[in-house]
Design a protein around this motif. Structure first.
Motif, PDB file in Angstrom:
ATOM      1  N   ALA A 195       0.825  -1.212   0.000  1.00 21.42           N
ATOM      2  CA  ALA A 195       0.000   0.000   0.000  1.00 21.42           C
ATOM      3  C   ALA A 195       0.859   1.263   0.000  1.00 21.42           C
ATOM      4  CB  ALA A 195      -0.913  -0.010   1.219  1.00 21.42           C
ATOM      5  N   GLU A 196       0.439   2.259  -0.793  1.00 27.85           N
ATOM      6  CA  GLU A 196       1.149   3.542  -0.865  1.00 27.85           C
ATOM      7  C   GLU A 196       0.251   4.625  -0.281  1.00 27.85           C
ATOM      8  OE1 GLU A 196       4.127   4.181  -2.211  1.00 27.85           O
ATOM      9  OE2 GLU A 196       4.556   2.209  -3.139  1.00 27.85           O
ATOM     10  N   PRO A 197       0.726   5.314   0.752  1.00 28.04           N
ATOM     11  CA  PRO A 197      -0.101   6.389   1.316  1.00 28.04           C
ATOM     12  C   PRO A 197      -0.194   7.556   0.329  1.00 28.04           C
ATOM     13  CG  PRO A 197       1.735   5.804   2.777  1.00 28.04           C
ATOM     14  CD  PRO A 197       1.984   5.141   1.475  1.00 28.04           C
ATOM     15  N   VAL A 198      -1.370   8.150   0.194  1.00 25.06           N
ATOM     16  CA  VAL A 198      -1.500   9.352  -0.633  1.00 25.06           C
ATOM     17  C   VAL A 198      -1.925  10.543   0.228  1.00 25.06           C
ATOM     18  CG1 VAL A 198      -1.924   8.289  -2.879  1.00 25.06           C
ATOM     19  CG2 VAL A 198      -3.822   8.597  -1.294  1.00 25.06           C
ATOM     20  N   GLY A 199      -2.319  10.262   1.452  1.00 22.18           N
ATOM     21  CA  GLY A 199      -2.675  11.349   2.368  1.00 22.18           C
ATOM     22  C   GLY A 199      -1.537  11.598   3.339  1.00 22.18           C
ATOM     23  N   ASP A 200      -1.849  12.224   4.486  1.00 21.16           N
ATOM     24  CA  ASP A 200      -0.815  12.540   5.470  1.00 21.16           C
ATOM     25  C   ASP A 200      -0.447  11.326   6.315  1.00 21.16           C
ATOM     26  OD1 ASP A 200      -1.109  15.057   4.523  1.00 21.16           O
ATOM     27  OD2 ASP A 200      -2.495  15.690   6.124  1.00 21.16           O
ATOM     28  N   ARG A 201      -1.412  10.475   6.497  1.00 22.79           N
ATOM     29  CA  ARG A 201      -1.198   9.371   7.427  1.00 22.79           C
ATOM     30  C   ARG A 201      -0.449   8.229   6.759  1.00 22.79           C
ATOM     31  NH1 ARG A 201      -4.902   5.903   8.330  1.00 22.79           N
ATOM     32  NH2 ARG A 201      -6.612   7.286   7.747  1.00 22.79           N
ATOM     33  N   THR A 202       0.519   7.652   7.470  1.00 23.58           N
ATOM     34  CA  THR A 202       1.298   6.560   6.885  1.00 23.58           C
ATOM     35  C   THR A 202       1.002   5.225   7.568  1.00 23.58           C
ATOM     36  OG1 THR A 202       3.107   7.160   8.357  1.00 23.58           O
ATOM     37  CG2 THR A 202       3.214   7.988   6.098  1.00 23.58           C
ATOM     38  N   THR A 203       0.033   5.242   8.469  1.00 24.98           N
ATOM     39  CA  THR A 203      -0.359   3.983   9.103  1.00 24.98           C
ATOM     40  C   THR A 203      -1.637   3.482   8.450  1.00 24.98           C
ATOM     41  OG1 THR A 203       0.455   4.914  11.161  1.00 24.98           O
ATOM     42  CG2 THR A 203      -0.796   2.891  11.314  1.00 24.98           C
ATOM     43  N   LEU A 204      -1.609   2.243   8.011  1.00 21.33           N
ATOM     44  CA  LEU A 204      -2.776   1.666   7.354  1.00 21.33           C
ATOM     45  C   LEU A 204      -3.780   1.196   8.398  1.00 21.33           C
ATOM     46  CD1 LEU A 204      -4.087   0.600   4.673  1.00 21.33           C
ATOM     47  CD2 LEU A 204      -2.929  -1.559   5.163  1.00 21.33           C
ATOM     48  N   ARG A 205      -5.005   1.684   8.296  1.00 26.04           N
ATOM     49  CA  ARG A 205      -6.034   1.298   9.269  1.00 26.04           C
ATOM     50  C   ARG A 205      -7.045   0.344   8.655  1.00 26.04           C
ATOM     51  NH1 ARG A 205      -7.340   7.122  11.924  1.00 26.04           N
ATOM     52  NH2 ARG A 205      -5.403   7.345  13.104  1.00 26.04           N
ATOM     53  N   ILE A 206      -7.125  -0.828   9.252  1.00 22.33           N
ATOM     54  CA  ILE A 206      -8.044  -1.862   8.776  1.00 22.33           C
ATOM     55  C   ILE A 206      -9.162  -1.995   9.801  1.00 22.33           C
ATOM     56  CG2 ILE A 206      -8.203  -4.299   8.068  1.00 22.33           C
ATOM     57  CD1 ILE A 206      -5.141  -4.242   7.735  1.00 22.33           C
ATOM     58  N   GLY A 207     -10.371  -2.251   9.336  1.00 21.24           N
ATOM     59  CA  GLY A 207     -11.466  -2.435  10.292  1.00 21.24           C
ATOM     60  C   GLY A 207     -12.255  -3.689   9.983  1.00 21.24           C
ATOM     61  N   GLY A 208     -12.691  -4.402  11.015  1.00 23.45           N
ATOM     62  CA  GLY A 208     -13.486  -5.594  10.782  1.00 23.45           C
ATOM     63  C   GLY A 208     -14.186  -6.049  12.045  1.00 23.45           C
ATOM     64  N   PRO A 209     -15.218  -6.860  11.886  1.00 24.84           N
ATOM     65  CA  PRO A 209     -15.917  -7.370  13.064  1.00 24.84           C
ATOM     66  C   PRO A 209     -15.241  -8.603  13.659  1.00 24.84           C
ATOM     67  CG  PRO A 209     -17.104  -7.968  11.077  1.00 24.84           C
ATOM     68  CD  PRO A 209     -15.869  -7.240  10.634  1.00 24.84           C
ATOM     69  N   GLN A 210     -14.341  -9.246  12.920  1.00 21.39           N
ATOM     70  CA  GLN A 210     -13.706 -10.445  13.438  1.00 21.39           C
ATOM     71  C   GLN A 210     -12.450 -10.095  14.197  1.00 21.39           C
ATOM     72  OE1 GLN A 210     -14.976 -10.458  10.443  1.00 21.39           O
ATOM     73  NE2 GLN A 210     -16.289 -12.252  10.322  1.00 21.39           N
ATOM     74  N   GLU A 211     -12.203 -10.866  15.245  1.00 17.87           N
ATOM     75  CA  GLU A 211     -10.949 -10.660  15.939  1.00 17.87           C
ATOM     76  C   GLU A 211     -10.335 -12.014  16.201  1.00 17.87           C
ATOM     77  OE1 GLU A 211     -10.533  -8.988  20.102  1.00 17.87           O
ATOM     78  OE2 GLU A 211     -12.670  -9.401  20.094  1.00 17.87           O
ATOM     79  N   PRO A 212      -9.013 -12.051  16.406  1.00 17.08           N
ATOM     80  CA  PRO A 212      -8.374 -13.350  16.649  1.00 17.08           C
ATOM     81  C   PRO A 212      -8.987 -14.011  17.876  1.00 17.08           C
ATOM     82  CG  PRO A 212      -6.726 -11.616  16.396  1.00 17.08           C
ATOM     83  CD  PRO A 212      -8.052 -10.948  16.466  1.00 17.08           C
ATOM     84  N   ASP A 213      -9.109 -15.342  17.867  1.00 22.91           N
ATOM     85  CA  ASP A 213      -9.543 -15.999  19.106  1.00 22.91           C
ATOM     86  C   ASP A 213      -8.474 -15.758  20.158  1.00 22.91           C
ATOM     87  OD1 ASP A 213      -7.832 -17.543  17.599  1.00 22.91           O
ATOM     88  OD2 ASP A 213      -8.710 -19.449  18.182  1.00 22.91           O
ATOM     89  N   ASN A 214      -7.230 -15.894  19.763  1.00 25.65           N
ATOM     90  CA  ASN A 214      -6.117 -15.492  20.619  1.00 25.65           C
ATOM     91  C   ASN A 214      -4.901 -15.328  19.708  1.00 25.65           C
ATOM     92  OD1 ASN A 214      -4.510 -18.093  20.576  1.00 25.65           O
ATOM     93  ND2 ASN A 214      -6.464 -18.832  21.371  1.00 25.65           N
ATOM     94  N   ILE A 215      -3.809 -14.827  20.257  1.00 28.34           N
ATOM     95  CA  ILE A 215      -2.629 -14.638  19.405  1.00 28.34           C
ATOM     96  C   ILE A 215      -1.501 -15.546  19.871  1.00 28.34           C
ATOM     97  CG2 ILE A 215      -3.153 -12.329  18.548  1.00 28.34           C
ATOM     98  CD1 ILE A 215      -1.241 -11.332  20.832  1.00 28.34           C
ATOM     99  N   ASN A 216      -1.895 -16.704  20.358  1.00 24.76           N
ATOM    100  CA  ASN A 216      -0.909 -17.703  20.737  1.00 24.76           C
ATOM    101  C   ASN A 216      -0.656 -18.601  19.522  1.00 24.76           C
ATOM    102  OD1 ASN A 216       0.481 -19.879  21.747  1.00 24.76           O
ATOM    103  ND2 ASN A 216      -0.779 -20.077  23.602  1.00 24.76           N
ATOM    104  N   PRO A 217       0.554 -18.584  18.964  1.00 17.86           N
ATOM    105  CA  PRO A 217       0.790 -19.371  17.743  1.00 17.86           C
ATOM    106  C   PRO A 217       0.704 -20.879  17.983  1.00 17.86           C
ATOM    107  CG  PRO A 217       2.842 -18.399  18.519  1.00 17.86           C
ATOM    108  CD  PRO A 217       1.747 -17.832  19.376  1.00 17.86           C
TER     109      PRO A 217
END
Lengths: 532, 325
Positions: A195-217
């Motif tokens: 992804a290439e930023p075209v605005g001022d912000r350089t952090t990509l923001r993703i949104g979704g209703p799902q979340e990890p069950d946990n982050i234990n690999p």
């Protein structure tokens, strides 16, 4: 056969039935179609009723039974207690290799809990399955894969109902060069890297209703856990946006012989805590996974007999049998863990969220995870791929439902959606100049699986007839609003290299369905019930 | 019966009710929800792997042993490990409960703060057009589904006018040392306004109507006539004499409302993506996360029972007519 002959045939049969009670036929037993509840997935729910209606027309006594999702999975996989069930397979990128979906029809995966709950059992098919798995010549393997699709299609143990397009959107005033990937949509591991930023912000923001069950690999069992973790854990191989295996942490992957593969690591890799990544870490990771109770990667690890360190940067994988998709599937899925951290942990599954190490070596480094609200990563500037990455980090906002996600996309709070939009949101997004709507075909599919151990589904002719009685075109047009494709084989058309376009197709044709049944010795009683 | 024995009896009753509820919850979830291993593993585990997962969560033990363990732990405030989060349940529940209660309490305070005096005022002007409009508005917000009012508020004030944020309880990410630090910020206030208003408008109807109706009854009492005869001002009669006597049913209603508030208004939490307990309960039931669902419902029940107990105790001081029978 013309209609006239068919009618004549039917009346002849009816006459025989009346005049000779000795060969009187019995009504075909009632059947149940299992599907999801309407609230879980209205598409599968409605689909079941469309099918049931047509089957009733064929004289079958059909009922539809919507079921809570986990119960449905349980009845289907663990108990195999069903007549016919509508379920789906998600198109995860590691499933683009045909191995996985073809395996769902392998008779040796028909035991309780395994991936072939319908119980399709065809020795020819199994032999071809073994042959393609051992075939390293890609063209020869493709021929075998095509033949398998041809072999099973005539038997119709399973019907691929349709592939549903993944429709997602991003904010084009913030980012550009957002390339959707088949089966993954926008939320692939590549989008944050490209992804290439075209605005001022350089952090990509993703949104979704799902979340990890946990982050234990060693405990996460959800796609959503892994979609997040794969950004901060490296793999030996990554699958490119065109789904070709590209060496990643591995500099080279060299087959020594049919059952030995040597991997040479890239030079100078480090973990996020500064420790060097060595061949020891690779061997440790694979052995650690194989020794643990964690079953999520079992099918990927199954071909491995042992993993040994052969040099500072070289590791040797000894396989128990030749495995053509080993590099594509296994090497691209197992995350590389730092041995110096995990070797101290004896029961990795029991770690509480605070105890879970989050040190990887990936292009992004873990920053935080606030359950139910927020996750973030920062770009790892020491990574060998870092120069290609334009964003400074990735943030993921967790919403309670799809409506909240879409509102946030409209207000510019997030830059892209992680999960497909609701049908009603699509035209709204298309009408908004700031948003770009992206649609990718899915190679995952919704299927109707017949239980071949039960009457009447143990009869090939019945399965063929019932399949002809499915108006899948209507399902796509009505249920998916045209955003999808009627299914053919378990290897989707979008997976063009492996898909066989010349298999038998089952178009919607009620007359042909009746003819198929008659030919197999079925008839209809005076009330129109199917009998044999 | 003395006041002391009455209190002891009420406390014992409360504990007994909690035990019954805990028992019902325990068995209900095990009978009504699907096997959690089905929800844990989407990929189709073989029988051996399933057994391992079940053993890991103690689901292979006989039911009675699971029940005894559940009760002994619950008494100590220990609710085990959440199946899906693999984190201690109490930690999740307390955090979520805090988020829910701050939203709900703010809304309840607002609703009762406005509803009670407004109800009293309407009763004073009974039969007038103001009265009709007041009742209509109260009933309207009471009957309008909150997802609907919530969505309209989001569309108008969030998307259309861009005045208020549409989701979450703080601008993400935020760092907070503890709960108080999390909520005592302008940013929190900004996020809370819409959801608090939506819930408050919904709750407003109860105190308003109860207050208005009990006030009308009180007006007929002799002591009001007496006050009038003494030549007191209508305003003083209304707020000092009548209102105080009409408050009791409102207090009961308030206690029940606060008790049930622990479960949050699931709909509002979903519409505004508020990380509260209601939303968590919904997920827990969906994924057959027994420990999390049990603990959440049990804590809700404990809230309701405790508040009812408090109201009973409060009544013994507020209303001299309550006798200890």
């Amino acid at each position: 056969m013309t209609r006239k002959y068919m009618l004549a045939g039917t009346s002849m049969l009816a006459l025989v039935g009346v005049s000779a009670p000795a060969i009187a036929q019995e009504r075909v037993a009632p059947v149940e179609i299992f599907t999801t509840t309407e609230s879980y997935d209205p598409i599968r729910y409605e689909g079941a009723f469309i099918i049931a209606e047509a089957w009733r027309e064929l004289g079958l006594d059909v009922s539809v039974r919507p079921m809570e999702f986990s119960t449905l999975l349980d009845r289907f996989y663990s108990e195999q207690d069903f007549d016919a069930t509508i379920l789906g397979w998600s198109g995860r990128v590691d499933r683009l290799d045909p191995q996985f979906f073809l395996g769902t029809l392998d008779s040796r995966q028909a035991e309780l809990g395994a991936n072939n709950p319908g119980g399709y059992d065809n020795p020819d098919y199994d032999a071809l399955y073994d042959a393609q798995g051992a075939e390293f010549d890609i063209e020869a393997r493709r021929d075998l894969v095509h033949e398998m699709q041809d072999v099973y299609m005539g038997d119709v143990p399973v019907v691929v109902l349709f592939h549903r397009d993944e429709v997602v959107a991003y904010n084009n005033t913030q980012f550009t060069n957002m390339n959707a990937m088949a089966g993954e949509g926008l939320y692939s591991e590549w989008v944050p890297m490209e992804a290439e930023p075209v605005g001022d912000r350089t952090t990509l923001r993703i949104g979704g209703p799902q979340e990890p069950d946990n982050i234990n690999p060693l405990a996460s069992t959800s796609v959503w856990g892994w979609k997040w973790m794969r950004m901060y854990y490296d793999r030996l191989v990554r699958l490119s946006p065109d789904v070709e295996p590209v060496p990643w942490a591995a500099e080279r992957v060299d087959p020594v012989d049919d059952v030995t593969i040597e991997v040479t690591l890239r030079e100078g890799m480090t973990f996020h805590d500064g420790e060097p990544l060595t061949a020891e870490d690779i061997a440790f990771t694979f052995n650690y996974y194989m020794d643990s109770e964690y079953s999520y990667f079992n099918s990927y690890l199954a071909p491995i007999e042992s993993v040994e360190v052969t040099g500072d940067r070289t590791v040797r994988f000894n396989l128990s049998e030749p495995s053509a998709p080993f590099a594509t599937i296994t090497l691209s899925q197992i995350p590389i863990l730092p041995a110096h951290i995990w070797s101290e942990i004896d029961n990795p599954q029991d770690l509480t969220p605070e105890q879970i190490p989050t040190v990887g070596s990936g292009p992004f480094a873990f920053e935080r995870y606030d359950r139910g609200e927020f996750m973030s990563l920062t770009t790892n500037r020491d990574h060998f791929h870092a120069d290609e990455i334009s964003v400074d980090g990735v943030e993921f906002q967790i919403f309670a439902d799809a409506e909240g996600v879409f509102t946030a996309l409209q207000t510019g709070e997030i830059d892209m959606t992680a999960w497909r939009m609701e049908p009603g949101q699509i035209p709204l997004a298309e009408g908004n100049d700031d948003l770009t709507v992206v649609s990718v075909p899915d190679f995952g599919y919704f299927h109707m699986t017949y239980n071949l151990r039960r009457e009447p589904f143990d009869d090939r002719a019945v399965r063929r007839a019932l399949t002809m009685a499915m108006d899948r075109e209507r399902m796509v047009n009505v249920l998916l609003d045209g955003r999808g494709e009627v299914g053919t084989t378990v290897v989707a058309p979008v997976n063009a290299y492996w898909h066989n376009p010349f298999v038998e197709r089952f178009e919607y044709d009620m007359d042909a369905a009746r003819a198929e049944l008659e030919e197999a010795g079925y008839s209809w009683d005076s009330e129109g019930h199917l009998q044999r | 019966m003395t006041r002391r024995t009455y209190l002891i009896k009420r406390v014992i009753q409360a504990i007994f009710s909690l035990w019954i509820i805990a028992t019902i919850l325990f068995f209900l979830f095990r009978m009504g929800l699907p096997d959690p291993t089905a929800a844990l593993i989407t990929e189709g585990l073989n029988a051996e792997q399933r057994a391992a997962v079940r053993a890991q969560f103690g689901l292979e033990d006989p039911l009675w042993r699971q029940y005894v363990l559940f009760l002994t732990n619950a008494v100590q405030g220990e609710f085990g490990t959440s199946f899906s989060y693999r984190a201690p349940v109490s930690e999740i529940v307390w955090e979520r409960l805090g988020n829910t209660m701050i939203l709900m309490l703010a809304a309840i305070v607002l609703a009762y703060g406005i509803g009670v005096p407004l109800g009293a005022w309407l009763s004073w002007r009974r039969g007038s057009r103001t009265d009709t409009v007041g009742i209509f508005v109260g009933l309207m917000f009471r009957s309008a589904p909150m997802f609907w009012t919530g969505m309209i508020a989001i569309l108008v004030f969030g998307v259309g006018l861009s005045i208020f944020p549409t989701s979450g309880m703080r601008t993400l990410p935020y760092d907070a040392d503890g709960f108080l630090d999390k909520i005592f910020t302008l940013d929190f206030l900004w996020h809370a306004i819409l959801p608090v208003l939506i819930v408050a408008l919904y709750y407003l109807g109860s105190p308003l109507l109860i207050m208005r109706n009990t006030m009308l009854e009180v007006y007929g009492e002799d002591f009001i006539e007496m006050a009038r005869a003494k030549g007191l001002q209508e305003r003083d009669i209304l707020y000092k004499h009548a209102a105080r006597n009409a408050l009791l049913p409102v207090v009961t209603q308030l206690a029940v409302t606060i008790g049930l508030a622990a479960g949050g208004q699931v709909v509002v939490e979903v519409v505004f993506s508020w990380p509260g307990l209601g939303r968590e309960i919904l997920n827990a039931v969906r994924t057959s996360d027994f420990p999390l669902a049990q603990a959440s419902f049990l804590i809700m029940a404990a809230f309701v029972i405790t508040l009812n107990l408090l109201v009973d105790i409060l009544y013994t001081t507020l209303d001299p007519r309550v006798s200890f029978r």
